[in-house]
Scaffold this motif. Structure first.
Motif, PDB file in Angstrom:
ATOM      1  N   LEU A   1       0.840  -1.195   0.000  1.00 14.43           N
ATOM      2  CA  LEU A   1       0.000   0.000   0.000  1.00 14.43           C
ATOM      3  C   LEU A   1       0.872   1.241   0.000  1.00 14.43           C
ATOM      4  O   LEU A   1       1.785   1.355   0.813  1.00 14.43           O
ATOM      5  N   PRO A   2       0.602   2.199  -0.874  1.00 18.12           N
ATOM      6  CA  PRO A   2       1.366   3.447  -0.844  1.00 18.12           C
ATOM      7  C   PRO A   2       1.078   4.211   0.445  1.00 18.12           C
ATOM      8  O   PRO A   2      -0.039   4.178   0.965  1.00 18.12           O
ATOM      9  N   ALA A   3       2.075   4.889   0.951  1.00 26.62           N
ATOM     10  CA  ALA A   3       1.915   5.665   2.183  1.00 26.62           C
ATOM     11  C   ALA A   3       1.229   6.984   1.851  1.00 26.62           C
ATOM     12  O   ALA A   3       1.817   8.069   1.932  1.00 26.62           O
ATOM     13  N   GLY A   4      -0.021   6.887   1.433  1.00 23.96           N
ATOM     14  CA  GLY A   4      -0.810   8.045   1.055  1.00 23.96           C
ATOM     15  C   GLY A   4      -2.250   7.859   1.479  1.00 23.96           C
ATOM     16  O   GLY A   4      -2.571   7.002   2.312  1.00 23.96           O
ATOM     17  N   ALA A   5      -3.148   8.644   0.896  1.00 29.26           N
ATOM     18  CA  ALA A   5      -4.553   8.655   1.288  1.00 29.26           C
ATOM     19  C   ALA A   5      -5.350   7.639   0.487  1.00 29.26           C
ATOM     20  O   ALA A   5      -5.280   7.603  -0.741  1.00 29.26           O
ATOM     21  N   GLY A   6      -6.120   6.829   1.191  1.00 29.81           N
ATOM     22  CA  GLY A   6      -7.001   5.864   0.555  1.00 29.81           C
ATOM     23  C   GLY A   6      -8.453   6.142   0.887  1.00 29.81           C
ATOM     24  O   GLY A   6      -8.768   6.861   1.840  1.00 29.81           O
ATOM     25  N   LEU A   7      -9.353   5.566   0.088  1.00 29.32           N
ATOM     26  CA  LEU A   7     -10.786   5.728   0.306  1.00 29.32           C
ATOM     27  C   LEU A   7     -11.461   4.364   0.328  1.00 29.32           C
ATOM     28  O   LEU A   7     -11.054   3.438  -0.370  1.00 29.32           O
ATOM     29  N   SER A   8     -12.491   4.273   1.148  1.00 29.85           N
ATOM     30  CA  SER A   8     -13.326   3.077   1.173  1.00 29.85           C
ATOM     31  C   SER A   8     -14.332   3.195   0.036  1.00 29.85           C
ATOM     32  O   SER A   8     -15.269   3.991   0.101  1.00 29.85           O
ATOM     33  N   LEU A   9     -14.117   2.421  -1.015  1.00 28.25           N
ATOM     34  CA  LEU A   9     -14.901   2.604  -2.241  1.00 28.25           C
ATOM     35  C   LEU A   9     -16.236   1.878  -2.155  1.00 28.25           C
ATOM     36  O   LEU A   9     -16.300   0.688  -1.860  1.00 28.25           O
ATOM     37  N   LYS A  10     -17.291   2.621  -2.434  1.00 27.88           N
ATOM     38  CA  LYS A  10     -18.655   2.091  -2.447  1.00 27.88           C
ATOM     39  C   LYS A  10     -19.172   2.066  -3.887  1.00 27.88           C
ATOM     40  O   LYS A  10     -18.775   2.887  -4.724  1.00 27.88           O
ATOM     41  N   PRO A  11     -20.082   1.135  -4.209  1.00 28.83           N
ATOM     42  CA  PRO A  11     -20.623   1.079  -5.577  1.00 28.83           C
ATOM     43  C   PRO A  11     -21.195   2.409  -6.060  1.00 28.83           C
ATOM     44  O   PRO A  11     -21.091   2.736  -7.243  1.00 28.83           O
ATOM     45  N   ALA A  12     -21.773   3.204  -5.145  1.00 36.08           N
ATOM     46  CA  ALA A  12     -22.353   4.484  -5.550  1.00 36.08           C
ATOM     47  C   ALA A  12     -21.312   5.451  -6.093  1.00 36.08           C
ATOM     48  O   ALA A  12     -21.650   6.376  -6.848  1.00 36.08           O
ATOM     49  N   HIS A  13     -20.047   5.229  -5.748  1.00 32.57           N
ATOM     50  CA  HIS A  13     -18.982   6.124  -6.190  1.00 32.57           C
ATOM     51  C   HIS A  13     -18.087   5.500  -7.265  1.00 32.57           C
ATOM     52  O   HIS A  13     -17.089   6.107  -7.651  1.00 32.57           O
ATOM     53  N   PHE A  14     -18.446   4.321  -7.738  1.00 29.49           N
ATOM     54  CA  PHE A  14     -17.551   3.609  -8.648  1.00 29.49           C
ATOM     55  C   PHE A  14     -17.317   4.394  -9.934  1.00 29.49           C
ATOM     56  O   PHE A  14     -16.179   4.556 -10.386  1.00 29.49           O
ATOM     57  N   ALA A  15     -18.374   4.918 -10.542  1.00 31.48           N
ATOM     58  CA  ALA A  15     -18.210   5.667 -11.794  1.00 31.48           C
ATOM     59  C   ALA A  15     -17.356   6.912 -11.572  1.00 31.48           C
ATOM     60  O   ALA A  15     -16.496   7.251 -12.398  1.00 31.48           O
ATOM     61  N   ASP A  16     -17.555   7.594 -10.438  1.00 35.74           N
ATOM     62  CA  ASP A  16     -16.744   8.771 -10.133  1.00 35.74           C
ATOM     63  C   ASP A  16     -15.283   8.385  -9.929  1.00 35.74           C
ATOM     64  O   ASP A  16     -14.368   9.112 -10.349  1.00 35.74           O
ATOM     65  N   ALA A  17     -15.049   7.260  -9.272  1.00 31.42           N
ATOM     66  CA  ALA A  17     -13.678   6.812  -9.050  1.00 31.42           C
ATOM     67  C   ALA A  17     -12.985   6.507 -10.368  1.00 31.42           C
ATOM     68  O   ALA A  17     -11.801   6.803 -10.546  1.00 31.42           O
ATOM     69  N   GLN A  18     -13.713   5.917 -11.313  1.00 34.57           N
ATOM     70  CA  GLN A  18     -13.129   5.635 -12.623  1.00 34.57           C
ATOM     71  C   GLN A  18     -12.722   6.912 -13.341  1.00 34.57           C
ATOM     72  O   GLN A  18     -11.672   6.964 -13.991  1.00 34.57           O
ATOM     73  N   ARG A  19     -13.548   7.954 -13.205  1.00 37.17           N
ATOM     74  CA  ARG A  19     -13.221   9.240 -13.836  1.00 37.17           C
ATOM     75  C   ARG A  19     -12.076   9.941 -13.108  1.00 37.17           C
ATOM     76  O   ARG A  19     -11.365  10.752 -13.720  1.00 37.17           O
ATOM     77  N   ALA A  20     -11.876   9.623 -11.837  1.00 38.52           N
ATOM     78  CA  ALA A  20     -10.841  10.282 -11.031  1.00 38.52           C
ATOM     79  C   ALA A  20      -9.618   9.387 -10.851  1.00 38.52           C
ATOM     80  O   ALA A  20      -8.911   9.481  -9.851  1.00 38.52           O
ATOM     81  N   ARG A  21      -9.363   8.540 -11.809  1.00 39.55           N
ATOM     82  CA  ARG A  21      -8.237   7.617 -11.736  1.00 39.55           C
ATOM     83  C   ARG A  21      -6.928   8.365 -11.428  1.00 39.55           C
ATOM     84  O   ARG A  21      -6.638   9.393 -12.027  1.00 39.55           O
ATOM     85  N   GLY A  22      -6.182   7.832 -10.466  1.00 34.47           N
ATOM     86  CA  GLY A  22      -4.904   8.423 -10.111  1.00 34.47           C
ATOM     87  C   GLY A  22      -4.974   9.470  -9.019  1.00 34.47           C
ATOM     88  O   GLY A  22      -3.942   9.983  -8.588  1.00 34.47           O
ATOM     89  N   ARG A  23      -6.177   9.783  -8.523  1.00 33.96           N
ATOM     90  CA  ARG A  23      -6.298  10.807  -7.491  1.00 33.96           C
ATOM     91  C   ARG A  23      -6.463  10.209  -6.101  1.00 33.96           C
ATOM     92  O   ARG A  23      -6.752  10.921  -5.144  1.00 33.96           O
TER      93      ARG A  23
ATOM     94  N   ALA B   1      -9.449  13.289   1.639  1.00 28.59           N
ATOM     95  CA  ALA B   1      -8.191  12.622   1.327  1.00 28.59           C
ATOM     96  C   ALA B   1      -7.059  13.625   1.149  1.00 28.59           C
ATOM     97  O   ALA B   1      -5.910  13.354   1.502  1.00 28.59           O
ATOM     98  N   ALA B   2      -7.376  14.793   0.610  1.00 28.54           N
ATOM     99  CA  ALA B   2      -6.355  15.820   0.405  1.00 28.54           C
ATOM    100  C   ALA B   2      -5.760  16.275   1.733  1.00 28.54           C
ATOM    101  O   ALA B   2      -4.568  16.610   1.814  1.00 28.54           O
ATOM    102  N   ARG B   3      -6.564  16.307   2.789  1.00 23.24           N
ATOM    103  CA  ARG B   3      -6.044  16.686   4.104  1.00 23.24           C
ATOM    104  C   ARG B   3      -5.022  15.656   4.592  1.00 23.24           C
ATOM    105  O   ARG B   3      -4.023  16.007   5.233  1.00 23.24           O
ATOM    106  N   ILE B   4      -5.263  14.394   4.275  1.00 25.39           N
ATOM    107  CA  ILE B   4      -4.294  13.358   4.624  1.00 25.39           C
ATOM    108  C   ILE B   4      -2.992  13.567   3.864  1.00 25.39           C
ATOM    109  O   ILE B   4      -1.902  13.465   4.436  1.00 25.39           O
ATOM    110  N   GLU B   5      -3.106  13.845   2.565  1.00 29.24           N
ATOM    111  CA  GLU B   5      -1.900  14.044   1.763  1.00 29.24           C
ATOM    112  C   GLU B   5      -1.055  15.199   2.293  1.00 29.24           C
ATOM    113  O   GLU B   5       0.178  15.126   2.324  1.00 29.24           O
ATOM    114  N   VAL B   6      -1.710  16.279   2.717  1.00 28.87           N
ATOM    115  CA  VAL B   6      -0.977  17.418   3.282  1.00 28.87           C
ATOM    116  C   VAL B   6      -0.236  16.990   4.541  1.00 28.87           C
ATOM    117  O   VAL B   6       0.944  17.324   4.734  1.00 28.87           O
ATOM    118  N   ALA B   7      -0.911  16.247   5.417  1.00 28.08           N
ATOM    119  CA  ALA B   7      -0.284  15.803   6.661  1.00 28.08           C
ATOM    120  C   ALA B   7       0.882  14.853   6.389  1.00 28.08           C
ATOM    121  O   ALA B   7       1.937  14.940   7.029  1.00 28.08           O
TER     122      ALA B   7
END
Length: 294
Positions: free
Chosen positions: A15-37, A276-282
């Motif tokens: 696992l990269p030492a960065g910010a992760g998200l608990s992915l839910k089906p409701a957000h799957f399409a958005d996650a695909q569009r936000a690949r790499g973020r 997640a961005a707040r995690i990346e800053v920290a």
């Protein structure tokens, strides 16, 4: 949050030492569009134990493009006995997707074949420690991997407890070789509910074994006596009181893969990315002294 740097160090089996998200089906399409973020995604194992369908298409996409963490909520590791068929289904899922991490809770959630929709506490004593160590050994042997155990959010304390949570988890790590999934929000919730100092409780945990961190929102409820009880609700942003504890943890142990858990009253995916961005800053702030020294 911009795309993540390729040179970020990895922990927890990849696992990269960065910010992760608990992915839910409701957000799957958005996650695909936000690949790499997002540095990695985590899913609950019990939502993916079927043979196929949309749940598996989502996992296949994650596994192809991102690091994957699988989080169990139903193995009942602290219960009286493991459910062998359930463990077999978890093992099949792990073998199929080979996630970077598998984790579970220091709690019980089933008895005599009946599954309960909760993560229930146990007394911290020698008998419980022996049973949990035996179960962790069974799970690690069956899955052929080291697992992470999460410190729970608790609402009661047992008169039969003879050791602290920190001592219990330290002994569990030493005896089984498992790692710690450090839930900073759970530590805060438990400390407040029991009138303890959250930072002292965190320092008492086996931080040397912490390979992943969870952050989540909590809810405050008033009991009949007028006392406030904090509940690990996962239904909102990480509370302001938890962020300083997280930053102090990073100062002690360095960057770790860190997950935002938001499972109820789901926000937009963009709102999750802002958390997640707040995690990346920290994490970037915690990394700077190490990079300078290097």
């Amino acid at each position: 949050m911009s795309a993540l740097p390729d040179a970020r160090p990895e922990r927890a089996g990849g696992l990269p030492a960065g910010a992760g998200l608990s992915l839910k089906p409701a957000h799957f399409a958005d996650a695909q569009r936000a690949r790499g973020r997002c540095a990695f995604y985590e899913v609950h194992a019990e939502n993916h134990l079927g043979a196929g369908g949309p749940a598996h298409r989502m996992l296949e996409w994650i596994r192809a493009d991102h690091a994957l963490s699988i989080h169990g909520v139903g193995l009942s590791i602290a219960g009286m006995a493991l459910n062998a068929p359930h463990l077999d289904r978890i093992a099949a899922l792990i073998e199929r997707y080979e996630p970077a991490v598998f984790s579970e809770h220091l709690a019980w959630s089933s008895s005599a074949g009946e599954f309960l929709n909760d993560l229930l506490p146990v007394p911290y004593n020698a008998a419980t420690l022996s049973r949990v160590c035996r179960h962790v050994d069974q799970v690690q042997t069956r899955l052929k991997r080291r697992i992470l155990i999460e410190n729970p959010a608790t609402y009661i304390q047992f008169e039969t407890s003879t050791m602290s949570e920190g001592d219990f988890l330290e002994a569990l790590v030493a005896r089984t070789g498992c790692g710690l999934l450090l839930d900073v929000s759970n530590a805060f919730v438990s400390a407040c509910n029991h009138g303890r100092d959250a930072w002292a409780d965190i320092l008492a945990l086996p931080l040397h074994a912490a390979e992943e961190i969870h952050l989540a929102g909590y809810a405050a409820e008033s009991g009949g006596s007028g006392a406030t009880l904090l509940v690990d609700a996962h239904n909102g942003p990480v509370e302001d009181a938890v962020w300083p504890l997280y930053v102090r943890v990073l100062g002690c142990i360095g960057p770790r893969p860190t997950l935002i858990e938001w499972d109820n009253d789901l926000p937009t995916f963009d709102r999750l990315l802002r958390e997640a961005a707040r995690i990346e800053v920290a994490i970037d702030s915690a990394s700077r002294p190490q990079r300078g020294a290097a």
